[in-house]
Write an enzyme that holds these catalytic residues in place. Sequence first.
Site, PDB file in Angstrom:
ATOM      1  N   GLU A  96      35.772 -26.809  15.068  1.00  0.00           N
ATOM      2  CA  GLU A  96      35.569 -25.924  13.904  1.00  0.00           C
ATOM      3  C   GLU A  96      34.656 -26.598  12.892  1.00  0.00           C
ATOM      4  O   GLU A  96      34.584 -27.820  12.812  1.00  0.00           O
ATOM      5  CB  GLU A  96      36.929 -25.624  13.240  1.00  0.00           C
ATOM      6  CG  GLU A  96      37.396 -24.196  13.397  1.00  0.00           C
ATOM      7  CD  GLU A  96      36.529 -23.148  12.689  1.00  0.00           C
ATOM      8  OE1 GLU A  96      35.301 -23.318  12.575  1.00  0.00           O
ATOM      9  OE2 GLU A  96      37.094 -22.138  12.242  1.00  0.00           O
ATOM     10  N   ASP A  97      33.983 -25.781  12.115  1.00  0.00           N
ATOM     11  CA  ASP A  97      33.141 -26.319  11.052  1.00  0.00           C
ATOM     12  C   ASP A  97      33.989 -26.768   9.866  1.00  0.00           C
ATOM     13  O   ASP A  97      33.876 -27.883   9.385  1.00  0.00           O
ATOM     14  CB  ASP A  97      32.099 -25.277  10.611  1.00  0.00           C
ATOM     15  CG  ASP A  97      32.690 -23.883  10.374  1.00  0.00           C
ATOM     16  OD1 ASP A  97      33.935 -23.709  10.424  1.00  0.00           O
ATOM     17  OD2 ASP A  97      31.903 -22.945  10.132  1.00  0.00           O
ATOM     18  N   ASP A 100      39.686 -24.209   5.760  1.00  0.00           N
ATOM     19  CA  ASP A 100      39.880 -23.791   4.374  1.00  0.00           C
ATOM     20  C   ASP A 100      41.355 -23.418   4.204  1.00  0.00           C
ATOM     21  O   ASP A 100      42.198 -24.282   3.993  1.00  0.00           O
ATOM     22  CB  ASP A 100      38.925 -22.627   4.083  1.00  0.00           C
ATOM     23  CG  ASP A 100      38.956 -22.158   2.643  1.00  0.00           C
ATOM     24  OD1 ASP A 100      39.687 -22.750   1.839  1.00  0.00           O
ATOM     25  OD2 ASP A 100      38.251 -21.188   2.314  1.00  0.00           O
ATOM     26  N   PHE A 149      33.003 -23.834  -2.567  1.00  0.00           N
ATOM     27  CA  PHE A 149      32.323 -23.141  -1.481  1.00  0.00           C
ATOM     28  C   PHE A 149      31.074 -23.920  -1.099  1.00  0.00           C
ATOM     29  O   PHE A 149      30.239 -24.229  -1.945  1.00  0.00           O
ATOM     30  CB  PHE A 149      31.966 -21.710  -1.886  1.00  0.00           C
ATOM     31  CG  PHE A 149      31.626 -20.853  -0.707  1.00  0.00           C
ATOM     32  CD1 PHE A 149      32.631 -20.278   0.060  1.00  0.00           C
ATOM     33  CD2 PHE A 149      30.301 -20.654  -0.326  1.00  0.00           C
ATOM     34  CE1 PHE A 149      32.325 -19.519   1.179  1.00  0.00           C
ATOM     35  CE2 PHE A 149      29.985 -19.891   0.793  1.00  0.00           C
ATOM     36  CZ  PHE A 149      31.003 -19.321   1.534  1.00  0.00           C
ATOM     37  N   ARG A 162      22.762 -21.554   7.172  1.00  0.00           N
ATOM     38  CA  ARG A 162      23.396 -22.285   8.278  1.00  0.00           C
ATOM     39  C   ARG A 162      22.502 -23.411   8.787  1.00  0.00           C
ATOM     40  O   ARG A 162      22.975 -24.370   9.383  1.00  0.00           O
ATOM     41  CB  ARG A 162      23.684 -21.339   9.448  1.00  0.00           C
ATOM     42  CG  ARG A 162      24.722 -20.274   9.160  1.00  0.00           C
ATOM     43  CD  ARG A 162      25.105 -19.593  10.466  1.00  0.00           C
ATOM     44  NE  ARG A 162      25.787 -18.319  10.271  1.00  0.00           N
ATOM     45  CZ  ARG A 162      27.093 -18.193  10.078  1.00  0.00           C
ATOM     46  NH1 ARG A 162      27.853 -19.254  10.028  1.00  0.00           N
ATOM     47  NH2 ARG A 162      27.641 -17.001   9.931  1.00  0.00           N
TER      48      ARG A 162
HETATM   49  P1  IMP Z   1      40.038 -20.354   6.925  1.00  0.00           P
HETATM   50  O1  IMP Z   1      40.679 -19.361   7.845  1.00  0.00           O
HETATM   51  O2  IMP Z   1      40.287 -20.005   5.468  1.00  0.00           O
HETATM   52  O3  IMP Z   1      40.451 -21.793   7.206  1.00  0.00           O
HETATM   53  O4  IMP Z   1      38.472 -20.268   7.037  1.00  0.00           O
HETATM   54  C1  IMP Z   1      37.885 -19.849   8.195  1.00  0.00           C
HETATM   55  C2  IMP Z   1      36.396 -19.713   8.119  1.00  0.00           C
HETATM   56  O5  IMP Z   1      35.943 -19.366   6.804  1.00  0.00           O
HETATM   57  C3  IMP Z   1      35.662 -20.996   8.454  1.00  0.00           C
HETATM   58  O6  IMP Z   1      35.578 -21.217   9.834  1.00  0.00           O
HETATM   59  C4  IMP Z   1      34.320 -20.701   7.838  1.00  0.00           C
HETATM   60  O7  IMP Z   1      33.542 -19.914   8.714  1.00  0.00           O
HETATM   61  C5  IMP Z   1      34.657 -19.870   6.601  1.00  0.00           C
HETATM   62  N1  IMP Z   1      34.644 -20.717   5.390  1.00  0.00           N
HETATM   63  C6  IMP Z   1      35.694 -21.270   4.753  1.00  0.00           C
HETATM   64  N2  IMP Z   1      35.285 -22.002   3.695  1.00  0.00           N
HETATM   65  C7  IMP Z   1      33.931 -21.901   3.660  1.00  0.00           C
HETATM   66  C8  IMP Z   1      32.905 -22.453   2.797  1.00  0.00           C
HETATM   67  O8  IMP Z   1      33.132 -23.200   1.841  1.00  0.00           O
HETATM   68  N3  IMP Z   1      31.619 -22.110   3.111  1.00  0.00           N
HETATM   69  C9  IMP Z   1      31.293 -21.303   4.154  1.00  0.00           C
HETATM   70  N4  IMP Z   1      32.204 -20.784   4.993  1.00  0.00           N
HETATM   71  C10 IMP Z   1      33.520 -21.078   4.742  1.00  0.00           C
HETATM   72 MG    MG Z   2      32.046 -18.190   8.612  1.00  0.00          MG
END
Ligand code: IMP
Ligand code: MG
Length: 178
Positions: A96-97, A100, A149, A162
């Site tokens: 995963e990138d 969050d 963010f 990206r």
């Molecule tokens: P989560 O389910 O909240 O953990 O986030 C899932 C997805 O939200 C990540 O895989 C990212 O694609 C996107 N995301 C969360 N935080 C950021 C950010 O700071 N910048 C860009 N994409 C984000």
């Molecule tokens: Mg995303």
Amino acid sequence: MNIGEVLITADEIDAKLKEMGDAITEDYRGKDLLLIGILKGAFVVMADLARHIDLPVEFDFMAVSSYGSATKSSGVVRILKDLDQEIEGRHVLIVEDIVDTGLTLQYLLKNLQVRKPASLGLAALLIKDGIERPPLEIKYEGFHIPNKFVVGYGLDLDGKYRNLPYVAVVSDATVPTP
Ligand code: IMP
Ligand code: MG
């Protein structure tokens, strides 16, 4: 729209991915490893991390979209593209990138566990600090970052940025509010 402070440089990312790749190489030596990248964000991490892994790994990808606003995850996940192959009995590492809220990963882990892999691990380049999230064991983690963010290195704002080779903060004023 302005890109703010560079949080992590391209060189720092590369050094960290090498560390992570070395650890993965050690841990999975002699095993048949399948890397699963979560599209779209993880494609950059996946490409660079995989080249630091000295094993004959295989690749697959899933694309998911979480319902919610552009910048907030809701935890309700829709699978846009599923894996091409079965993972029963395979050693699987999700790449995963960023973590969050962790809700996307929580959903994916549950979904993939049902398919009975031999093991299911998690690697993430970025982890946001100061966020309450479900307990997730992130076996290989890159950097902890503040709850801001960020864009670049696969991460987007509205589909853009990206391709930046570094991770940068977007000033609050430019982030769409839910
Ligand atoms: P989560 O389910 O909240 O953990 O986030 C899932 C997805 O939200 C990540 O895989 C990212 O694609 C996107 N995301 C969360 N935080 C950021 C950010 O700071 N910048 C860009 N994409 C984000
Ligand atoms: Mg995303």
